[in-house]
Every structure is written in structure tokens, then in C-alpha cells.
Design a protein around this motif. Structure first.
Motif, PDB file in Angstrom:
ATOM      1  N   SER A 172       0.824  -1.222   0.000  1.00 28.06           N
ATOM      2  CA  SER A 172       0.000   0.000   0.000  1.00 28.06           C
ATOM      3  C   SER A 172       0.855   1.268   0.000  1.00 28.06           C
ATOM      4  O   SER A 172       0.671   2.160   0.840  1.00 28.06           O
ATOM      5  CB  SER A 172      -0.959   0.006   1.205  1.00 28.06           C
ATOM      6  OG  SER A 172      -1.754  -1.153   1.218  1.00 28.06           O
ATOM      7  N   ILE A 173       1.785   1.342  -0.937  1.00 30.56           N
ATOM      8  CA  ILE A 173       2.652   2.519  -1.047  1.00 30.56           C
ATOM      9  C   ILE A 173       1.884   3.649  -1.716  1.00 30.56           C
ATOM     10  O   ILE A 173       1.238   3.458  -2.742  1.00 30.56           O
ATOM     11  CB  ILE A 173       3.914   2.188  -1.869  1.00 30.56           C
ATOM     12  CG1 ILE A 173       4.716   1.067  -1.198  1.00 30.56           C
ATOM     13  CG2 ILE A 173       4.783   3.425  -2.054  1.00 30.56           C
ATOM     14  CD1 ILE A 173       5.837   0.514  -2.064  1.00 30.56           C
ATOM     15  N   ASP A 174       1.955   4.835  -1.127  1.00 30.35           N
ATOM     16  CA  ASP A 174       1.317   6.017  -1.694  1.00 30.35           C
ATOM     17  C   ASP A 174       2.354   6.898  -2.388  1.00 30.35           C
ATOM     18  O   ASP A 174       3.547   6.868  -2.057  1.00 30.35           O
ATOM     19  CB  ASP A 174       0.626   6.835  -0.596  1.00 30.35           C
ATOM     20  CG  ASP A 174      -0.588   6.120  -0.025  1.00 30.35           C
ATOM     21  OD1 ASP A 174      -1.296   5.438  -0.796  1.00 30.35           O
ATOM     22  OD2 ASP A 174      -0.826   6.255   1.191  1.00 30.35           O
ATOM     23  N   ASP A 175       1.882   7.693  -3.329  1.00 32.19           N
ATOM     24  CA  ASP A 175       2.748   8.641  -4.011  1.00 32.19           C
ATOM     25  C   ASP A 175       3.408   9.568  -2.985  1.00 32.19           C
ATOM     26  O   ASP A 175       2.726  10.138  -2.126  1.00 32.19           O
ATOM     27  CB  ASP A 175       1.914   9.458  -5.005  1.00 32.19           C
ATOM     28  CG  ASP A 175       2.759  10.418  -5.819  1.00 32.19           C
ATOM     29  OD1 ASP A 175       3.947  10.127  -6.057  1.00 32.19           O
ATOM     30  OD2 ASP A 175       2.229  11.475  -6.212  1.00 32.19           O
ATOM     31  N   ASP A 228       5.557   8.570  -0.669  1.00 34.99           N
ATOM     32  CA  ASP A 228       6.073   7.804   0.470  1.00 34.99           C
ATOM     33  C   ASP A 228       7.575   7.604   0.322  1.00 34.99           C
ATOM     34  O   ASP A 228       8.089   7.386  -0.788  1.00 34.99           O
ATOM     35  CB  ASP A 228       5.399   6.437   0.556  1.00 34.99           C
ATOM     36  CG  ASP A 228       4.050   6.489   1.248  1.00 34.99           C
ATOM     37  OD1 ASP A 228       3.670   7.566   1.753  1.00 34.99           O
ATOM     38  OD2 ASP A 228       3.356   5.453   1.273  1.00 34.99           O
ATOM     39  N   TYR A 279       5.388   3.492  -7.769  1.00 33.76           N
ATOM     40  CA  TYR A 279       4.502   4.083  -6.774  1.00 33.76           C
ATOM     41  C   TYR A 279       5.003   5.421  -6.239  1.00 33.76           C
ATOM     42  O   TYR A 279       4.211   6.291  -5.911  1.00 33.76           O
ATOM     43  CB  TYR A 279       4.339   3.121  -5.586  1.00 33.76           C
ATOM     44  CG  TYR A 279       3.604   1.852  -5.909  1.00 33.76           C
ATOM     45  CD1 TYR A 279       2.236   1.731  -5.661  1.00 33.76           C
ATOM     46  CD2 TYR A 279       4.263   0.753  -6.454  1.00 33.76           C
ATOM     47  CE1 TYR A 279       1.541   0.562  -5.946  1.00 33.76           C
ATOM     48  CE2 TYR A 279       3.578  -0.424  -6.756  1.00 33.76           C
ATOM     49  CZ  TYR A 279       2.230  -0.516  -6.495  1.00 33.76           C
ATOM     50  OH  TYR A 279       1.552  -1.670  -6.790  1.00 33.76           O
ATOM     51  N   THR A 280       6.293   5.561  -6.080  1.00 35.21           N
ATOM     52  CA  THR A 280       6.870   6.754  -5.469  1.00 35.21           C
ATOM     53  C   THR A 280       8.259   7.005  -6.028  1.00 35.21           C
ATOM     54  O   THR A 280       8.936   6.059  -6.451  1.00 35.21           O
ATOM     55  CB  THR A 280       6.944   6.617  -3.927  1.00 35.21           C
ATOM     56  OG1 THR A 280       7.522   7.801  -3.360  1.00 35.21           O
ATOM     57  CG2 THR A 280       7.781   5.409  -3.508  1.00 35.21           C
ATOM     58  N   ASP A 334       8.287   5.350   5.302  1.00 31.79           N
ATOM     59  CA  ASP A 334       6.857   5.058   5.304  1.00 31.79           C
ATOM     60  C   ASP A 334       6.587   3.591   5.000  1.00 31.79           C
ATOM     61  O   ASP A 334       5.498   3.080   5.296  1.00 31.79           O
ATOM     62  CB  ASP A 334       6.155   5.928   4.255  1.00 31.79           C
ATOM     63  CG  ASP A 334       6.293   7.410   4.562  1.00 31.79           C
ATOM     64  OD1 ASP A 334       5.707   7.860   5.563  1.00 31.79           O
ATOM     65  OD2 ASP A 334       6.997   8.111   3.816  1.00 31.79           O
ATOM     66  N   GLU A 373       3.360   1.761  10.355  1.00 32.85           N
ATOM     67  CA  GLU A 373       3.541   1.501   8.930  1.00 32.85           C
ATOM     68  C   GLU A 373       4.046   0.076   8.698  1.00 32.85           C
ATOM     69  O   GLU A 373       4.438  -0.620   9.620  1.00 32.85           O
ATOM     70  CB  GLU A 373       4.489   2.532   8.318  1.00 32.85           C
ATOM     71  CG  GLU A 373       4.010   3.967   8.480  1.00 32.85           C
ATOM     72  CD  GLU A 373       2.669   4.236   7.818  1.00 32.85           C
ATOM     73  OE1 GLU A 373       2.253   3.452   6.930  1.00 32.85           O
ATOM     74  OE2 GLU A 373       2.010   5.227   8.192  1.00 32.85           O
TER      75      GLU A 373
END
Length: 212
Positions: free
Chosen positions: A42-45, A47, A66-67, A111, A140
Motif C-alpha cells: 500500500s505505497i502512496d505517491d 512515500d 509508486y513513489t 513510510d 507503517e
């Protein structure tokens, strides 16, 4: 301890394996498996994510989808050279030469932490997992991919002589001893008959959860 759980032997092993690693790896851990595992993290932009034991950068490439705040660490200069050739030495990934059991990062720095195909070479895997818990922010996730223990008694003896193999029960023990909570496992396989990988996702506890 398996012969490759010695750091100097592992570096020598990867000196030669690095030449063919990207051609051999898909038979055990392919892009579809990597992407399925990454979705669990569940990596967010934006992170900040660490790839422990990044090797030639196969997992790192997936994280970059993802990031763009990505760090990679490996103890093999030969593997890192392959990663640098693909991704650059400093940008878009901040690569570090270092030891999974002594991560050169401050507490609560990331993160998310990812590690694939590395834990099996750590002489003290619980210490490595404690280091991962130390650098990931409270609450996390960390994700670790390792080799699932073979079903065959003969293959188990061979596996134990080479490096660390473990099952879900042993993964539970190691991650719990390292201080993780909400530990979950998924076993993956590139195709029938190929070696299985065990994917463990666990959460670093909030500071309040660790209080007496």
C-alpha cells in the motif's frame, strides 16, 4: 547456519551470480509476483520507501512505479553496480552500500520497507528484522520475501546447509520477536514445480502499543 549466511561468502557468491542474476531470477521471483506483493504494501505517491538487499534493483524498479522517494541498500558491490547501470547511482534512487543488520538510517525514517531475496543470507535474521522495524515509522508496514521451506525432507536438509529457509510458523516467530504486529503471510510460486517464495507483511506497532 547455511554456508551463504556468512557475509563474506555471500558477497563472493553474488560477485558471480550478479552476472546472470536478472536472467535467473524470473524463474523464482518474476515481475507478476513482485507486483502482487507490492500491492500488499500500500505505497502512496510521495512515500519514502527503503529496499533492503536491493540487489540489481528488480524490486526497486517496482517501487518506483509508486513513489520517487526510494532508497536502496545492499552489501554486494557487484549487485549494486548492476542496479546503478539500470537506474543511475544517485537518481532516481539513493543507493547505499551497507548491512541489513546495521541499517545506516535514523529511527522512524521510512513510510514502508521492502526486502526481497535478501533475508535468507542474513546470519541473524531477527536482528535484521529489528533494524527494519526501527527505521519504519510506527504504524507503517514492512514486507519481506524469503524462500519457503521445501516439503521434501531431502530438500530441507540441502536447503538448511545452504541458507535460511523458513515456513509461516518460523516467520511468525521471527517477526514477533523483532517486535512486529499484524503479521500475515502469502506463499507464491512462479509456476508448478518451481521454488516457492513466502511473502510476509507486518506492521511496526504504534508507540502506545509497545507501552507497558
Amino acid at each position: 547456519m547455511g554456508v551463504l549466511e556468512d557475509k563474506s561468502r555471500a558477497r563472493t557468491f553474488y560477485k558471480y551470480l550478479s552476472k546472470v542474476y536478472d536472467r535467473v531470477n524470473p524463474f523464482v521471483w518474476n515481475e507478476a509476483m513482485r507486483d502482487e506483493a507490492l500491492a500488499m504494501l500500500s505505497i502512496d505517491d510521495g512515500d519514502r520507501v527503503l529496499d533492503v538487499g536491493c540487489g540489481t534493483g528488480f524490486g526497486t524498479e517496482g517501487i518506483l512505479q509508486y513513489t520517487d522517494d526510494v532508497y536502496g541498500l545492499d552489501q554486494s558491490p557487484h549487485q549494486l553496480e548492476k542496479a546503478w547501470a539500470k537506474l543511475g547511482k544517485h537518481d532516481p534512487v539513493a543507493f547505499h552500500f551497507g548491512d541489513a543488520e546495521r541499517l545506516p538510517f535514523q529511527d522512524d525514517s521510512f513510510d514502508a520497507v521492502w526486502s526481497s531475496g535478501s533475508i535468507e543470507y542474513w546470519p541473524n535474521p531477527v536482528e535484521g528484522l529489528r533494524e527494519i522495524r526501527r527505521v519504519v515509522k510506527p504504524g507503517e508496514k514492512a514486507l519481506v520475501v524469503g524462500p519457503d521451506y521445501p516439503n521434501s525432507r531431502l530438500f530441507r536438509r540441502v536447503a538448511d546447509a545452504i541458507m535460511l529457509f523458513y515456513d509461516e510458523a518460523e516467520a511468525d516467530r521471527m517477526f514477533a520477536e523483532a517486535g512486529f504486529v499484524d503479521i500475515e503471510h502469502t506463499v507464491m510460486q512462479a509456476k508448478p514445480g518451481s521454488p516457492k517464495a513466502i511473502v510476509t507483511v507486518a506492521r511496526a506497532p504504534e508507540h502506545s502499543e509497545g507501552a507497558d
